[in-house]
Write a protein that holds these residues in place. Structure first.
Motif: not given
Length: 160
Positions: A36-39, A68-77, A88-93, A99-101
């Motif tokens: 998912f893409n929700d921060v 395990v990251f799949v699909g939209h989870g790619l954003r967090f890697t 694509e990264h958005d304002k929230d991310l 911090e998340l990294k």
């Protein structure tokens, strides 16, 4: 007769002390799934992993935890903005990325969590491997990896 009672008492004490030792020998196996893409939801996933690791440690249990990251989870890697892709990264991310990294890095390097990314997803957007955060393992198919882990007795968790 006294020897029998003392023997019984000693045997009972050994049996009681063996229970926590047995629990300490048992391992815990969990796989978390992020597609998912929700921060906020991703942050909750990291919190859940940290909490479960603490609980296992408090119970003297060995923990084998995979993320395990799949699909939209790619954003967090990656720090790559993934411009022009569905991920694509958005304002929230962008506001919380550091911090998340840092939290992900701590789980990998301090807590021993195994972090994996679906290589099919990565290749789909043409992201080079050197753009991924250090320590992330590529697997041919994230959902396949999750299915194999479940067949090996791993509990499946996906934060809602």
């Amino acid at each position: 007769m006294k020897k029998l009672n003392i023997f019984s008492l000693v045997a009972l004490m050994f049996a009681l002390f063996a229970l926590p030792v047995q629990a300490a020998d048992d391992g815990a196996k969990v796989v978390y799934h992020v597609d998912f893409n929700d921060v906020t939801r991703y942050s909750a996933t990291l919190t859940s992993i940290n909490n479960i690791m603490t609980a296992y440690e408090n119970q003297l249990m060995n923990a084998d935890v995979h993320l395990v990251f799949v699909g939209h989870g790619l954003r967090f890697t990656t720090d790559d903005a993934l411009k022009g892709t569905a991920y694509e990264h958005d304002k929230d991310l962008l506001e919380r990325r550091d911090e998340l990294k840092g939290r992900l890095d701590a789980l990998m390097n301090s807590r021993g969590v195994k972090v994996k990314l679906c290589d099919t997803t990565r290749a789909e957007v043409g992201l080079s491997e050197d753009k991924l955060y250090e320590g992330i393992e590529l697997v041919e198919s994230g959902v396949y990896d999750i299915a194999i882990l479940q067949s090996e007795g791993y509990a499946y968790l996906k934060i809602q």
